[in-house]
Every structure is written in structure tokens, then in C-alpha cells.
Design an enzyme around this catalytic site. Structure first.
Site, PDB file in Angstrom:
ATOM      1  N   CYS A  76      10.162  -2.990 -12.905  1.00 49.77           N
ATOM      2  CA  CYS A  76       9.903  -2.471 -14.251  1.00 49.77           C
ATOM      3  C   CYS A  76      11.025  -2.864 -15.213  1.00 49.77           C
ATOM      4  O   CYS A  76      11.171  -4.031 -15.528  1.00 49.77           O
ATOM      5  CB  CYS A  76       9.644  -0.967 -14.214  1.00 49.77           C
ATOM      6  SG  CYS A  76       8.880  -0.355 -15.737  1.00 49.77           S
ATOM      7  N   HIS A 174       5.250  -0.638 -10.548  1.00 49.75           N
ATOM      8  CA  HIS A 174       6.107   0.160  -9.674  1.00 49.75           C
ATOM      9  C   HIS A 174       5.553   0.145  -8.244  1.00 49.75           C
ATOM     10  O   HIS A 174       4.653   0.915  -7.934  1.00 49.75           O
ATOM     11  CB  HIS A 174       6.162   1.607 -10.174  1.00 49.75           C
ATOM     12  CG  HIS A 174       6.934   1.768 -11.428  1.00 49.75           C
ATOM     13  ND1 HIS A 174       8.292   1.965 -11.437  1.00 49.75           N
ATOM     14  CD2 HIS A 174       6.546   1.750 -12.730  1.00 49.75           C
ATOM     15  CE1 HIS A 174       8.714   2.070 -12.687  1.00 49.75           C
ATOM     16  NE2 HIS A 174       7.669   1.926 -13.490  1.00 49.75           N
ATOM     17  N   GLU A 176       6.886   1.387  -5.686  1.00 50.20           N
ATOM     18  CA  GLU A 176       7.185   2.680  -5.070  1.00 50.20           C
ATOM     19  C   GLU A 176       6.181   3.761  -5.455  1.00 50.20           C
ATOM     20  O   GLU A 176       6.130   4.821  -4.837  1.00 50.20           O
ATOM     21  CB  GLU A 176       8.618   3.121  -5.421  1.00 50.20           C
ATOM     22  CG  GLU A 176       8.819   3.677  -6.806  1.00 50.20           C
ATOM     23  CD  GLU A 176       8.908   2.634  -7.915  1.00 50.20           C
ATOM     24  OE1 GLU A 176       9.158   3.043  -9.068  1.00 50.20           O
ATOM     25  OE2 GLU A 176       8.717   1.423  -7.665  1.00 50.20           O
TER      26      GLU A 176
END
Length: 192
Positions: A76, A174, A176
Site C-alpha cells: 500500500c 493489502h 494481510e
């Protein structure tokens, strides 16, 4: 050793948690010696480009990060800071990638926030991933498409969803927060 770059940009803890779920340990630091010695470096972030670059410059990490020889993954804001320039705060960035970072035109809801898929993917980072797979984005700025683009997505206009050059990898989305698809991408990076 996996090192997550500390530079007062949000989302660092969720990246560390995702890495732990994959069975790896990591350390969050801005120590240059640890960054140089790391097996892998992850450069995540949620925040504003000029403020983040100020923190990096204060610690001379703006000089160190582009010279790292170990695999680096920007996420990001981390990806945007690896580019040459960001319109956000009229910011000169780290210049690993030639890409410019621009604000989405206000033709739709900005920021793009939510799930989106790819229009193309190609990189060892995407082993086992297809362009139909969805990943999670939250961003008002996007990286232009250049020769370093290894995944494209489309929101208002086509943009770089991922970049790669030598030992540097980066995702606008993202991983994650992208469920099993994101876990696969992180695992692919950690196993490079």
C-alpha cells in the site's frame, strides 16, 4: 529473520499478525543494521506520503531502503513510497520504481475501498493466483502502469496493483487483509 519497517505508518501490526499466522516470526524496527541483515524486508503502511517520507529521511532510511539487496515487499503506502513521485503532498519518493503515484479522479467513490480482482498478473509473487482472485484495496492514490507492473487492476482507470524490479516487490492491495489469496501471496514472498 523477517523485518517489518517501522516508520510511523499504520497497519504494521496486522502485517506482523498475518506473518505469524503463516508460522513465521518477525521484528518491527527502523534499525538500519537489522534491515540490512534481514532475510526478507516488508515495507507496509497506511498513511500520508510526505509525512512518511519525512520520517524515513530523518533516519536516513530513504538512502538505505533503495540499496537493500534482500527481498523487499512494499504494501500500500509502502509500494507508493517505492515509486519515483507521489502527488500526495507533492512528494519525491524513493525512486526504486519509475512509476508516478496519482490521485484517482473524482468520477466515482474515492477511496477505492473493498475487494477487486486483477486484469492481469505475472510474477513469482502470484504463483497459484489467477486474475479472477479478489484482494482487498484501500487507497485514494494509484501507481501508473510501467514496465515494472506485474499485476493490473481497474478502478475508474487501469492502475498497477503490483510492481516488481529486481529484489523489490510491491502490492497496492493489502495481502494481510485479503484472506487466503493474500496469505498465498505473502507465503510466496516469504519463500522466494
Amino acid at each position: 529473520m523477517i523485518v517489518i519497517v517501522k516508520y510511523n505508518a499504520g497497519n504494521v501490526q496486522s502485517v506482523q499478525n498475518a506473518i505469524a499466522r503463516l508460522g513465521y516470526e518477525s521484528v518491527i524496527t527502523d534499525n538500519p543494521e537489522l534491515l540490512k541483515a534481514a532475510d526478507k524486508v516488508i515495507f507496509p503502511g497506511v498513511g500520508e506520503a510526505s509525512t512518511a517520507m519525512h520520517y524515513l529521511k530523518e533516519r536516513e532510511l530513504d538512502l538505505l531502503i533503495p540499496k537493500l539487496k534482500n527481498p523487499v515487499l512494499g504494501i500500500c503506502l509502502g509500494m507508493q513510497l517505492l515509486c519515483a513521485y507521489s502527488e500526495e503532498g507533492d512528494t519525491k519518493c524513493l525512486g526504486v520504481f519509475d512509476n508516478q503515484v496519482k490521485r484517482f479522479p473524482a468520477q466515482d467513490i474515492v477511496p477505492q475501498m473493498g475487494w477487486n480482482n486483477f486484469t492481469s498478473v505475472s510474477s513469482p509473487l502470484f504463483k497459484g493466483i489467477s486474475k479472477e482472485d479478489d484482494v482487498y484495496f484501500v487507497h485514494s492514490y494509484y501507481a501508473t502502469i510501467t514496465k515494472n507492473t506485474v499485476a493490473e487492476s481497474d478502478y475508474i482507470l487501469p492502475f498497477s496493483a503490483a510492481l516488481q524490479k529486481d529484489n523489490f516487490y510491491a502490492t497496492q492491495f493489502h495481502p494481510e487483509k485479503s484472506a487466503s489469496v493474500g496469505n498465498t501471496i505473502l507465503k510466496n514472498f516469504l519463500e522466494l
